[in-house]
Design a protein around this motif. Structure first.
Motif, PDB file in Angstrom:
ATOM      1  N   TYR A  45       0.796  -1.233   0.000  1.00  0.00           N
ATOM      2  CA  TYR A  45       0.000   0.000   0.000  1.00  0.00           C
ATOM      3  C   TYR A  45       0.826   1.278   0.000  1.00  0.00           C
ATOM      4  N   VAL A  46       2.144   1.194   0.165  1.00  0.00           N
ATOM      5  CA  VAL A  46       2.986   2.393   0.142  1.00  0.00           C
ATOM      6  C   VAL A  46       4.030   2.290  -0.969  1.00  0.00           C
ATOM      7  N   ALA A  47       4.851   1.267  -0.929  1.00  0.00           N
ATOM      8  CA  ALA A  47       5.959   1.165  -1.882  1.00  0.00           C
ATOM      9  C   ALA A  47       5.469   0.895  -3.306  1.00  0.00           C
ATOM     10  N   ALA A  48       4.533  -0.009  -3.478  1.00  0.00           N
ATOM     11  CA  ALA A  48       4.076  -0.354  -4.828  1.00  0.00           C
ATOM     12  C   ALA A  48       3.462   0.846  -5.552  1.00  0.00           C
ATOM     13  N   LEU A  54       6.473   6.338 -10.158  1.00  0.00           N
ATOM     14  CA  LEU A  54       7.777   6.688 -10.710  1.00  0.00           C
ATOM     15  C   LEU A  54       7.997   6.056 -12.081  1.00  0.00           C
ATOM     16  N   VAL A  55       7.541   4.830 -12.276  1.00  0.00           N
ATOM     17  CA  VAL A  55       7.680   4.175 -13.578  1.00  0.00           C
ATOM     18  C   VAL A  55       6.869   4.921 -14.632  1.00  0.00           C
ATOM     19  N   ILE A  56       5.628   5.269 -14.303  1.00  0.00           N
ATOM     20  CA  ILE A  56       4.782   5.983 -15.259  1.00  0.00           C
ATOM     21  C   ILE A  56       5.366   7.361 -15.558  1.00  0.00           C
ATOM     22  N   ALA A  57       5.795   8.085 -14.523  1.00  0.00           N
ATOM     23  CA  ALA A  57       6.388   9.410 -14.734  1.00  0.00           C
ATOM     24  C   ALA A  57       7.657   9.302 -15.580  1.00  0.00           C
ATOM     25  N   GLY A  58       8.487   8.298 -15.331  1.00  0.00           N
ATOM     26  CA  GLY A  58       9.697   8.098 -16.117  1.00  0.00           C
ATOM     27  C   GLY A  58       9.385   7.807 -17.576  1.00  0.00           C
TER      28      GLY A  58
END
Length: 70
Positions: A45-48, A54-58
């Motif tokens: 619920y926090v890290a994922a 971050l993956v989408i923004a990258g």
């Protein structure tokens, strides 16, 4: 104003009339698994969500086809 009062009153009455004790009765086919550990909960619920963001923004930054303004 009147619609807000009606909506708030309706919500309050529904909350007061509902019985939380009904949540304790098991339904047919209800078979809860083992609970999550603290680390599993934080990871799920926090890290994922942070990693996914971050993956989408990258990907958006890498695949951006607009011209860079100087």
């Amino acid at each position: 104003m009147r619609a807000g009062a009606v909506a708030a009153g309706t919500t309050l009455m529904m909350l007061l009339m509902s019985s939380p004790a009904l949540a304790l009765t098991r339904d047919d086919g209800d078979d809860p698994g083992p609970g999550l550990t603290v680390m599993e909960t934080l990871g799920l619920y926090v890290a994922a969500p942070i990693v996914l963001f971050l993956v989408i923004a990258g990907l958006v930054m890498v695949l951006d086809k607009s011209k860079k303004q100087v």
